[in-house]
Design an enzyme around this catalytic site. Structure first.
Site, PDB file in Angstrom:
ATOM      1  N   HIS A 197     -47.417 156.344  79.644  1.00  0.00           N
ATOM      2  CA  HIS A 197     -47.059 155.432  78.554  1.00  0.00           C
ATOM      3  C   HIS A 197     -48.312 154.727  78.029  1.00  0.00           C
ATOM      4  CE1 HIS A 197     -43.158 155.888  80.592  1.00  0.00           C
ATOM      5  NE2 HIS A 197     -42.671 155.757  79.370  1.00  0.00           N
ATOM      6  N   ASP A 235     -48.009 157.794  85.327  1.00  0.00           N
ATOM      7  CA  ASP A 235     -47.428 157.203  84.130  1.00  0.00           C
ATOM      8  C   ASP A 235     -48.246 157.602  82.894  1.00  0.00           C
ATOM      9  OD1 ASP A 235     -46.200 155.586  82.225  1.00  0.00           O
ATOM     10  OD2 ASP A 235     -46.070 153.866  83.566  1.00  0.00           O
TER      11      ASP A 235
END
Length: 151
Positions: A20, A18
């Site tokens: 983000h 990930d």
């Protein structure tokens, strides 16, 4: 001035593949403003990196963020890695943890079964996580701190 009772170290990062970063940036700022020492590992953090940082900084809490919906696979064996490294910290996870996260109670249960002490959805206010940390780490704040934090 922040009292010694607030000098608790928190390791924070985004697990797995990930990338983000917005959520942990907001959380880092809120935790720092609340008096926590924050070690931000950034994005695409491995389980081993969390464990190494928790040991190196003697962390009282390890906070895992994931927004891309694959946290369950990224967190398989996570608590075993922490345990093998000798980490004794509370563990939190939050974000958009499952693709098609329709049944939040089921998602929460999944991550509790994986060993997390607290599980938060992507709509959680940072102040709620901070309040939970204070409770779990048995930190009490004075009236003046509460006024400073809420202003």
């Amino acid at each position: 001035m922040v009292p010694d009772t607030m000098s608790q170290t928190v390791v924070l990062g985004v697990i797995g593949s990930d990338a983000h970063v917005v959520g942990i940036t907001i959380l880092e700022q809120a935790l720092s403003a609340a008096g926590f020492d924050v070690v931000n590992l950034g994005v695409q953090t491995s389980q081993e990196e969390y464990a190494e940082a928790a040991v190196e900084y003697d962390a009282q809490a390890v906070l895992v963020s994931s927004l891309y919906g694959h946290a369950e696979q990224d967190c398989q064996g996570f608590h075993e890695v922490l345990e093998d490294a000798g980490v004794e910290a509370v563990t939190y996870i939050g974000g958009n943890l499952a693709v098609g996260q329709d049944d939040w109670a089921e998602t929460r249960r999944t991550f509790e079964e994986l060993g997390f002490d607290r599980v938060f959805d992507s709509e959680t206010d940072p102040e709620d996580a901070i309040a939970a940390l204070r409770a779990d780490l048995d930190i009490t704040s004075t009236e003046s701190e509460r006024a400073t934090i809420s202003s």
